[in-house]
Structures are given as C-alpha cells and as structure tokens.
Design a protein around this motif. Sequence first.
Motif, short mmCIF file in Angstrom:
data_model
loop_
_atom_site.label_atom_id
_atom_site.label_comp_id
_atom_site.label_asym_id
_atom_site.label_seq_id
_atom_site.Cartn_x
_atom_site.Cartn_y
_atom_site.Cartn_z
N ASN A 7 0.78 -1.24 0.00
CA ASN A 7 0.00 0.00 0.00
C ASN A 7 0.82 1.29 0.00
N GLY A 8 2.09 1.19 -0.29
CA GLY A 8 2.90 2.40 -0.34
C GLY A 8 2.93 3.00 -1.73
N THR A 9 3.42 4.22 -1.83
CA THR A 9 3.65 4.84 -3.12
C THR A 9 5.15 4.77 -3.40
N TYR A 17 4.50 5.51 -8.47
CA TYR A 17 3.37 4.61 -8.72
C TYR A 17 3.04 3.82 -7.47
N GLU A 18 1.82 3.29 -7.43
CA GLU A 18 1.42 2.49 -6.27
C GLU A 18 1.69 1.03 -6.58
N ASP A 20 3.13 -2.94 -4.49
CA ASP A 20 3.67 -3.64 -3.32
C ASP A 20 5.04 -4.19 -3.71
N ARG A 33 0.96 -5.61 -7.89
CA ARG A 33 -0.24 -5.32 -7.11
C ARG A 33 -0.84 -6.63 -6.64
N THR A 46 0.68 2.33 4.09
CA THR A 46 -0.40 3.23 3.67
C THR A 46 -0.05 4.68 4.00
N TYR A 49 5.46 7.25 1.31
CA TYR A 49 6.29 7.00 0.15
C TYR A 49 7.26 5.87 0.49
#
Length: 471
Positions: A7-9, A17-18, A20, A33, A46, A49
């Motif tokens: 859930n990080g950026t 981009y998002e 995992d 993802r 969450t 960055y």
Amino acid sequence: MTKLIKNGTIVTATDIYEADLLIQDGKIAVIGRNLDESGTEVIDATGCYVFPGGIDPHTHLDMPFGGTVTKDDFESGTIAAAFGGTTTIIDFCLTNKGEPLKKAIETWHNKATGKAVIDYGFHLMISEITDEVLAELPKVIEEEGITSFKVFMAYKNVFQADDGTLYRTLVAAKELGALVMVHAENGDVIDYLTKKALEDGHTDPIYHALTRPPELEGEATGRACQLTELADSQLYVVHVSCAQAVEKIAEARNKGLNVWGETCPQYLVLDQSYLEKPNFEGAKYVWSPPLREKWHQEVLWNALKNGQLQTLGSDQCSFDFKGQKELGRGDFTKIPNGGPIIEDRVSILFSEGVKKGRITLNQFVDIVSTRIAKLFGLFPKKGTIAVGADADLVIFDPTVERVISAETHHMAVDYNPFEGMKVTGEPVSVLCRGEFVVRDKQFVGKPGYGQYVKRAKYGALMADQDVVKMS
Ligand SMILES: [Zn+2]
C-alpha cells in the motif's frame, strides 16, 4: 522469511506509482499489485512514500582532525544516518604521505568493522603521487573496490596537495576508471588571509568565513575544471557552497566535460550570519567551505533544480561544542572544522526542496540516492527500486512535522546546527538489504550488520554476479 511492503507509493528518480514490494534474501524480488501475502511478513505503508535508501557520498566518521577526533564513529554515525533515511555511506579514508595506501585502508576498515549498522564504502584521499602510489592504485580499485579519489586544494600544510598532484591524479583516474573528488578552495591564499587576520587581532569565528571568501572557492573550482579538461578526465566537486563555484561547474558542463557538483544541506538553509552568534556559539557553524551570505542559497537551489549540481552530501564531521569546538576560543583557526549533518540530510531536502516546490519528488530521490549510486559505482544494486536490487528502502511519512533538536537526534554530539528548524516528512522505517534498521522510528539494527561495499569503476554498473538471479 520474505517481507511484503503493501500500500505504499513507490518513488524512484523517474517514476511514482502504487505497488507492493516483495523482499526475498535481502533483494527486491517482485514489484506488483495484490501480491500473495501467505507466508510473508506484511508491512503496511499506507500513506507513505517508499523510496530507495539514501546514499551519503560524503562522511567523516571517527576521523582525526585539528588535534581531536570526530565525535561520531561508525556506530553512532551510521545509526543517525539510518534514522535519517540513509542506508549507505561513503566515508573518506585519509592517507599519510610516505605510508602505503594499503595501511591507510586497513586503518579505515578497522574503524568500521563490527560497528556500522548500514552499508559503507570508502573514498581514498590522495596526498601525493609517487611511484609507490601509482603502483598501488590499480589494486585499490580492483581489490578494494575504491573507485573515487579525493584531493584537497585547501588546508595548507595539513591535507593540501599541489596542482601537479591533482593533475596526475586526474590522469591516473582516467586511465584506471576512477572519479576524482576535489575540495576546491585556494589554500595558499586562505593561508595568507588567516595569518593576516590573526596578526590584526581578529580571532572570532566569523573570521573563518571572512578569510575564505567565495572567490577562492570559485577560483579553485575553475582551476580543477580546467585541469580536468586538459587530462580528459572526470571530476566531482564536493560541498559546493557558493555562486562562484556553481558558475565554474556550469561552464565546464556546458563545454561537455564530465564535471559533477555536490552541495550540502547546511549551504541550502544556513548562512554566514550564524558564525556571528554570541558567546562563541558561532564556532558550531565553522566548517569549510564556510557558510555564505544568504543570497547564495537561491543559486544553489536553482542549480539543483536545473541539474548544474547533481547530489547532496552531508559532509558529516561532528565535534562537540563543549571541549572540541571550544579549542578555538581566542583563535578561530583552531576551531575543528565540521558539523553534525548526517541525520537530517534527507529530511531537509524533502522539506525545503519538495514541500516548498523547489524540486520535484523524482529529483529529490535522484539527488539523495540514485545519481550518487550511478556516479560512485553502486548502481543498480543500490540507488533504485527494481527487481534484483538490494532492498535498501525508506518508508517515509511525507506529512508528519517535527522540530530538529540535539535533544532528540541520534548523533553523539552536544548540538545540532539546525536546532529549532521545523521540517515536514520523516522516515518511519528503514531497511538495509531487506532487514529493518529502524522500525516505527525505533532502532532495531545491529552494529556490524553493515557490509563493506566494493564499488564498480566510474561509468560502470555493479557487476552482474552481484545482482540476484530471479528464478
Ligand atoms: Zn568533507
């Protein structure tokens, strides 16, 4: 066990981009993802960055200077670096004239071994070029993976090398595949100006700045660039503090020369007036080059933004105010030069740079990590988030606000030059090769975990065998 950061950026020098990240055997194994969580330790990022661990290309830990030794060693220094979001440092190995380089390198290994909590490499200081030194340099590169040499153009009668030594180092570096780093100030003229100031009875810390004017940094920078052109070599100018030096670097780059420039957080946010603080407190801000008049800050920020300067080092070189900086009471030339900066390097660039709109988020990652990895032979093993790269990662909360203070920092010194400064954004957790060093703002690392890194030659990538082969 594998780890999954969810859930990080993800932020790299080029992308946001998002996704995992699955970490396996200390490396980034999968980026995607909705990755399978079973059998892995899940870390929730969450709102944060996730960027590649900072690389500090400029530290002086456990270094003798001016009759004393820097307060932070490889343990306290690397712990503080980790709290600040740095996972690799490159420290300067000092050499003594007439002594084999091998001996100096051994001394530096002994300082770091068993102490560092994050990875580290060394630059090698060149104080003279003799037949013995020339014979040893290929081994320094091949066996030690030390692919950057530092030459001091200042500190007369201490570290200063003459122009012939600088030129011959540039020639040797070109031949061998190394990057030459210079401390660019005109040491001869500074020597005259400091002696004259003392003769005239000027002993306060502010005279440290007044006897090292920016013209002398610009002159030495220009001279180094010109010698680099003649040698057809490559040059990295450390701790650029002023407009005069930026101008020379920009001029060289416009000619197409391989010239690079580093600045430091202290030059971006502090100015010469700090040296005038009463009760000798100005000594806390004595380092070289000195802090400049405030207008230089905007020039440095613009140079970072437009690529005339490419990196940010800390020039960590810490001395206590009490008992160490105080050695210079009554004589500013006896104040040990340097400051405790290693911990706040990344935060200050994020807060003052990204948050204030001076640079982009991608530029920020490039300046504190990626570009440094590329210049110093660590890329792509370090300095980016990619499958197969070391899982050197910072989980960074970009919204939290904090106040920098010696009361809460992790360096071993009794003051912080940024005391009272409000910054936005802070590393929450920091991993080095897949292991937490800082977790939820608590230190969970281990002295001795940090590994010595042998770096690739200038312009080369870290060898393939060092990058994990994914099945
Ligand atoms: Zn330095």
